[in-house]
Design a protein around this motif. Structure first.
Motif, PDB file in Angstrom:
ATOM      1  N   LEU A 110       0.982  -1.098   0.201  1.00 15.04           N
ATOM      2  CA  LEU A 110       0.117   0.603  -0.101  1.00 15.04           C
ATOM      3  C   LEU A 110       0.561   1.264   0.412  1.00 15.04           C
ATOM      4  CD1 LEU A 110      -2.849  -1.449   2.656  1.00 15.04           C
ATOM      5  CD2 LEU A 110      -3.133  -0.808   0.085  1.00 15.04           C
ATOM      6  N   ASN A 111       1.752   0.930  -0.746  1.00 14.46           N
ATOM      7  CA  ASN A 111       2.941   2.631  -0.814  1.00 14.46           C
ATOM      8  C   ASN A 111       1.917   3.537  -1.457  1.00 14.46           C
ATOM      9  OD1 ASN A 111       3.292   2.728  -3.850  1.00 14.46           O
ATOM     10  ND2 ASN A 111       3.275   0.817  -3.477  1.00 14.46           N
ATOM     11  N   GLY A 112       2.893   4.709  -0.898  1.00  8.67           N
ATOM     12  CA  GLY A 112       1.771   6.521  -1.219  1.00  8.67           C
ATOM     13  C   GLY A 112       2.271   6.380  -2.303  1.00  8.67           C
ATOM     14  N   THR A 113       2.783   6.351  -3.370  1.00 11.30           N
ATOM     15  CA  THR A 113       2.868   6.198  -4.704  1.00 11.30           C
ATOM     16  C   THR A 113       2.087   5.649  -5.761  1.00 11.30           C
ATOM     17  OG1 THR A 113       5.400   6.572  -4.536  1.00 11.30           O
ATOM     18  CG2 THR A 113       4.193   6.861  -7.011  1.00 11.30           C
ATOM     19  N   ASP A 114       1.644   4.171  -5.118  1.00 12.03           N
ATOM     20  CA  ASP A 114       0.942   4.047  -5.928  1.00 12.03           C
ATOM     21  C   ASP A 114      -1.189   4.100  -5.543  1.00 12.03           C
ATOM     22  OD1 ASP A 114       2.504   2.361  -8.216  1.00 12.03           O
ATOM     23  OD2 ASP A 114       2.447   0.508  -6.638  1.00 12.03           O
ATOM     24  N   GLY A 129     -12.103  18.216  -1.952  1.00  9.39           N
ATOM     25  CA  GLY A 129     -10.992  18.719  -2.510  1.00  9.39           C
ATOM     26  C   GLY A 129      -9.855  18.408  -1.130  1.00  9.39           C
ATOM     27  N   ILE A 130      -8.134  17.984  -2.104  1.00  9.34           N
ATOM     28  CA  ILE A 130      -6.784  17.820  -1.698  1.00  9.34           C
ATOM     29  C   ILE A 130      -6.495  19.106  -1.228  1.00  9.34           C
ATOM     30  CG2 ILE A 130      -5.261  16.334  -1.726  1.00  9.34           C
ATOM     31  CD1 ILE A 130      -6.696  14.316  -2.811  1.00  9.34           C
ATOM     32  N   PHE A 131      -5.227  19.124  -0.432  1.00  8.74           N
ATOM     33  CA  PHE A 131      -4.525  19.825  -0.270  1.00  8.74           C
ATOM     34  C   PHE A 131      -2.748  19.624   0.204  1.00  8.74           C
ATOM     35  CE2 PHE A 131      -2.312  23.371   2.318  1.00  8.74           C
ATOM     36  CZ  PHE A 131      -2.901  24.418   1.750  1.00  8.74           C
ATOM     37  N   PHE A 132      -2.561  20.174  -0.319  1.00  6.01           N
ATOM     38  CA  PHE A 132      -1.038  19.703  -0.874  1.00  6.01           C
ATOM     39  C   PHE A 132      -0.094  20.110  -0.094  1.00  6.01           C
ATOM     40  CE2 PHE A 132      -3.759  17.840  -4.539  1.00  6.01           C
ATOM     41  CZ  PHE A 132      -2.723  16.720  -4.894  1.00  6.01           C
ATOM     42  N   PHE A 133       0.844  19.811   1.048  1.00  2.40           N
ATOM     43  CA  PHE A 133       1.495  20.095   1.605  1.00  2.40           C
ATOM     44  C   PHE A 133       2.631  19.684   2.076  1.00  2.40           C
ATOM     45  CE2 PHE A 133       2.517  20.721   6.579  1.00  2.40           C
ATOM     46  CZ  PHE A 133       3.626  22.121   6.619  1.00  2.40           C
ATOM     47  N   GLY A 134       4.045  20.454   1.153  1.00  5.37           N
ATOM     48  CA  GLY A 134       5.662  19.520   1.669  1.00  5.37           C
ATOM     49  C   GLY A 134       5.868  19.959   0.336  1.00  5.37           C
ATOM     50  N   GLY A 135       7.246  18.907   0.261  1.00  6.77           N
ATOM     51  CA  GLY A 135       8.187  19.323  -0.374  1.00  6.77           C
ATOM     52  C   GLY A 135       9.501  21.053  -1.058  1.00  6.77           C
ATOM     53  N   GLN A 136      10.074  20.328  -1.585  1.00  5.33           N
ATOM     54  CA  GLN A 136      10.835  21.717  -2.271  1.00  5.33           C
ATOM     55  C   GLN A 136       9.966  22.849  -2.810  1.00  5.33           C
ATOM     56  OE1 GLN A 136      14.057  20.933  -4.088  1.00  5.33           O
ATOM     57  NE2 GLN A 136      14.961  19.164  -2.762  1.00  5.33           N
ATOM     58  N   LEU A 188       6.466  15.969   4.289  1.00  2.00           N
ATOM     59  CA  LEU A 188       7.497  16.462   5.165  1.00  2.00           C
ATOM     60  C   LEU A 188       8.722  15.709   5.391  1.00  2.00           C
ATOM     61  CD1 LEU A 188       5.859  18.414   7.687  1.00  2.00           C
ATOM     62  CD2 LEU A 188       6.868  19.009   5.549  1.00  2.00           C
ATOM     63  N   GLY A 189       8.488  14.403   4.808  1.00  2.00           N
ATOM     64  CA  GLY A 189       9.368  13.602   5.007  1.00  2.00           C
ATOM     65  C   GLY A 189       9.520  12.430   6.818  1.00  2.00           C
ATOM     66  N   VAL A 190      10.101  11.312   6.938  1.00  2.00           N
ATOM     67  CA  VAL A 190      10.001  10.926   8.000  1.00  2.00           C
ATOM     68  C   VAL A 190      11.586  11.127   8.992  1.00  2.00           C
ATOM     69  CG1 VAL A 190      10.058   8.486   9.178  1.00  2.00           C
ATOM     70  CG2 VAL A 190       8.790   8.960   6.790  1.00  2.00           C
ATOM     71  N   PRO A 191      11.210  11.377   9.973  1.00  2.00           N
ATOM     72  CA  PRO A 191       9.768  11.248  11.209  1.00  2.00           C
ATOM     73  C   PRO A 191       9.102  12.814  10.788  1.00  2.00           C
ATOM     74  CG  PRO A 191      11.231  11.658  12.564  1.00  2.00           C
ATOM     75  CD  PRO A 191      12.259  12.064  10.378  1.00  2.00           C
ATOM     76  N   LEU A 192       9.335  13.520  10.252  1.00  2.00           N
ATOM     77  CA  LEU A 192       9.244  14.987  10.606  1.00  2.00           C
ATOM     78  C   LEU A 192       7.424  15.141  10.725  1.00  2.00           C
ATOM     79  CD1 LEU A 192       9.443  18.375  11.843  1.00  2.00           C
ATOM     80  CD2 LEU A 192      10.657  17.910   8.621  1.00  2.00           C
ATOM     81  N   GLN A 193       7.279  13.762   9.669  1.00  2.00           N
ATOM     82  CA  GLN A 193       5.375  14.725   8.921  1.00  2.00           C
ATOM     83  C   GLN A 193       4.524  14.170   9.639  1.00  2.00           C
ATOM     84  OE1 GLN A 193       5.777  12.942   5.257  1.00  2.00           O
ATOM     85  NE2 GLN A 193       5.814  10.646   6.376  1.00  2.00           N
ATOM     86  N   GLU A 194       5.031  12.683  10.626  1.00  2.00           N
ATOM     87  CA  GLU A 194       4.495  12.470  11.182  1.00  2.00           C
ATOM     88  C   GLU A 194       4.354  13.255  13.078  1.00  2.00           C
ATOM     89  OE1 GLU A 194       5.555   9.731   8.574  1.00  2.00           O
ATOM     90  OE2 GLU A 194       6.384  10.591   9.392  1.00  2.00           O
ATOM     91  N   LYS A 195       6.014  13.487  13.249  1.00  2.00           N
ATOM     92  CA  LYS A 195       5.506  14.567  14.768  1.00  2.00           C
ATOM     93  C   LYS A 195       4.545  15.317  14.528  1.00  2.00           C
ATOM     94  CE  LYS A 195      10.082  12.972  15.598  1.00  2.00           C
ATOM     95  NZ  LYS A 195      11.787  13.107  16.102  1.00  2.00           N
ATOM     96  N   VAL A 212       2.938  11.540   3.557  1.00  2.00           N
ATOM     97  CA  VAL A 212       2.912  10.530   1.874  1.00  2.00           C
ATOM     98  C   VAL A 212       4.616  10.908   1.780  1.00  2.00           C
ATOM     99  CG1 VAL A 212       0.820  11.603   1.383  1.00  2.00           C
ATOM    100  CG2 VAL A 212       2.300  13.425   0.776  1.00  2.00           C
ATOM    101  N   GLY A 213       5.203  11.501   2.228  1.00  2.00           N
ATOM    102  CA  GLY A 213       6.830  11.114   2.338  1.00  2.00           C
ATOM    103  C   GLY A 213       7.007  12.235   0.510  1.00  2.00           C
ATOM    104  N   GLY A 214       7.928  10.956   0.439  1.00  2.00           N
ATOM    105  CA  GLY A 214       7.916  11.981  -0.775  1.00  2.00           C
ATOM    106  C   GLY A 214       7.417  11.514  -2.076  1.00  2.00           C
ATOM    107  N   LEU A 215       6.574  11.678  -2.036  1.00  2.00           N
ATOM    108  CA  LEU A 215       5.172  11.193  -3.171  1.00  2.00           C
ATOM    109  C   LEU A 215       5.463  12.253  -4.053  1.00  2.00           C
ATOM    110  CD1 LEU A 215       1.382   9.272  -2.721  1.00  2.00           C
ATOM    111  CD2 LEU A 215       2.086  12.197  -3.719  1.00  2.00           C
ATOM    112  N   PHE A 216       5.199  13.970  -3.292  1.00  2.00           N
ATOM    113  CA  PHE A 216       5.643  15.268  -4.532  1.00  2.00           C
ATOM    114  C   PHE A 216       6.752  14.966  -5.182  1.00  2.00           C
ATOM    115  CE2 PHE A 216       2.838  17.396  -1.064  1.00  2.00           C
ATOM    116  CZ  PHE A 216       1.829  16.392  -0.535  1.00  2.00           C
ATOM    117  N   ASP A 217       7.576  14.579  -4.828  1.00  2.00           N
ATOM    118  CA  ASP A 217       9.130  14.835  -5.526  1.00  2.00           C
ATOM    119  C   ASP A 217       8.640  13.816  -6.483  1.00  2.00           C
ATOM    120  OD1 ASP A 217      10.453  15.966  -4.432  1.00  2.00           O
ATOM    121  OD2 ASP A 217      11.155  14.492  -2.747  1.00  2.00           O
TER     122      ASP A 217
END
Length: 475
Positions: A110-114, A129-136, A188-195, A212-217
């Motif tokens: 059940l990876n986030g990318t798929d 609606g979906i809000f996208f928060f994170g990444g460069q 925001l990446g593990v573990p920053l996003q979960e915290k 979602v980790g690096g999904l946006f990348d």
């Protein structure tokens, strides 16, 4: 059928609300590393997530992969954040291996990318609606553009880069809440996003928040995703390492070895020692060495692919059903070394075999292409079987997998060579290959299975390059 938007809850009947709550039922789980991992398909999980929004059930979702397990061992705050999650989704081949070591069963990977396109499809259908928060900077925008392009009616509630001032966090949360997003994706990446989610969940109005980790990348195009073949053999992490070797080396090389050792230490007390210890050590060794080999040999892979394609425009790979350990059939992959109609011409050539007994071999086989002769001479055609090793159907060292037609001709003790997982190399491969008659091969395979251990495997692997370069029996 589109569900009523979240802000129109007063219009929902009691019966409809009951239906939505039932649709958001809890999933069966498999407990690994003291974490309850959801056991389900991606499509069903996506539907369940949207049903939770319709039932107004506040839900926090996080993924668990090998890196997450390593991180939570030393980070108590991260471990607590995982335990506060409503749904934990198993992500990657590491979790599948851990489940097998523990004798447990997981559902789909059940990876986030798929999972992301499935969520977008359901959200589009239900007006969420979906809000996208994170990444460069700019990455969340481009990922949202991808979603809007592929799902034309999907509502993009907003985007926000992961680089922001701490002083602006209150304003950010207020902006997310004003967007009335049903789903907040936090990358925001593990573990920053979960915290971050655990610290701010009580202030977020979004019914569903997902780390979602690096999904946006991937969906922004910043990092290309692994080709489908690599994904099919569950080796996407190898591709990621190749894309960012400096940043990912510690996580994937040292991290994966640490994860497998930790998994083995947890699994062993639940089973007897002996064969179980050897099996875990062998599997760990297989994964680590096969992964490194794929990275090191990547230029050879690419050269073989180009040469095969240019010669006759036919398919690059050749799949063939072989018989594995305990008589189980599996699909073995090789670089194609013969013309496309080779299998149809085989029967007419059986009488010309240069090897007596069960296995057909012919020194001047007219079905072999020019490229095929070269890659066979140096065993390059066997290299894709490293993906079979990563997938678990083969080992680096073990009896060569037989064709079903060959197995039908076994008699007496020859059946014992099916007692272990088949391999890329073994005893007779380093002592003459095709020059050794099958009866002798079967004896050598049975002897290997009776004394197999990690030291024996290592010695045979070290002998294999010399045998390949020497060329004895290579036809």
């Amino acid at each position: 059928m589109k569900l009523t938007p979240l802000n129109d809850y007063r219009l929902i009947s009691g019966a409809e609300l009951t239906d939505r709550i039932e649709a958001a039922h809890p999933w069966p789980t498999t407990k690994l590393f003291n974490l309850p991992l959801i056991r389900a398909t991606r499509r069903d999980v996506a539907k369940n997530i949207l049903a939770r929004i319709g039932a107004y059930r506040q839900t926090t979702i996080n993924f668990v992969n090998a890196h997450c397990v390593n991180t939570q061992r030393n980070d108590l705050d991260y471990r607590d954040a995982l335990k506060k999650s409503d749904l934990l989704l198993p992500d990657g081949i590491g979790m599948e291996i851990a489940a097998k070591m523990h004798g447990k069963v997981l559902g789909e990977n059940l990876n986030g990318t798929d999972l992301f396109p499935e969520i977008c499809r359901e959200a589009e259908d239900q007006g969420t609606g979906i809000f996208f928060f994170g990444g460069q900077p700019g990455v969340a925008d481009r990922a949202a553009d991808w979603a809007a392009t592929h799902f034309a009616e999907l509502r993009i509630a907003g985007t926000q880069t992961g680089f922001y001032s701490v002083e602006d966090e209150d304003a950010l949360i207020e902006r997310i809440n004003r967007s009335r997003a049903g789903i907040l994706l936090v990358g925001l990446g593990v573990p920053l996003q979960e915290k971050w989610i655990a610290r701010n969940r009580h202030r977020l109005n979004a019914p569903v928040v997902i780390g979602v980790g690096g999904l946006f990348d991937y969906y922004s195009g910043r990092i290309p995703r692994a080709p489908k073949l690599v994904r099919a053999f569950k080796s996407e992490w190898v591709w990621r390492l190749a894309m960012e070797p400096r940043r990912m080396a510690k996580r994937y090389l040292w991290g994966n070895a640490s994860f497998l050792a930790h998994t083995a230490s947890q699994a062993l007390p639940r089973t007897s020692l002996g064969e179980r210890v050897n099996a875990i050590a062998k599997r760990t060794f297989d994964i680590f060495v096969a992964s490194l080999a794929i990275l090191v040999l990547l230029p050879i892979f690419l050269a073989a692919i180009l040469s095969i394609r240019l010669e006759d425009k036919g398919p690059i790979f050749f799949r063939q059903t072989r018989i594995g350990g305990k008589g189980s059939p599996f699909s073995m992959i090789k670089f194609r070394s013969m013309y496309i109609d080779a299998e149809a011409r085989r029967a007419a050539l059986l009488a010309q075999s240069d090897r007596t007994g069960t296995c057909f071999k012919m020194r001047e086989d007219p079905r072999i292409t020019q490229t095929g002769r070269f890659i066979r001479r140096f065993s390059i055609d066997e290299l894709p079987q490293l993906f079979n090793v990563l997938g678990g159907s083969m080992s680096l060292v073990g009896p060569r997998p037989a064709l079903p037609s060959e197995v039908c001709e076994y008699h007496g003790a020859q059946w014992e060579r099916l007692g272990g997982k088949p391999g890329i190399t073994c005893t007779w491969q380093v002592r003459g290959r095709a020059e050794i008659p099958f009866k002798r091969q079967a004896i050598m395979d049975r002897a290997y299975l009776k004394r197999t251990n990690l030291w024996v495997d290592l010695k045979l692997l070290l002998c294999t390059p010399g045998a390949v370069l020497g060329g004895r029996g290579a036809f």
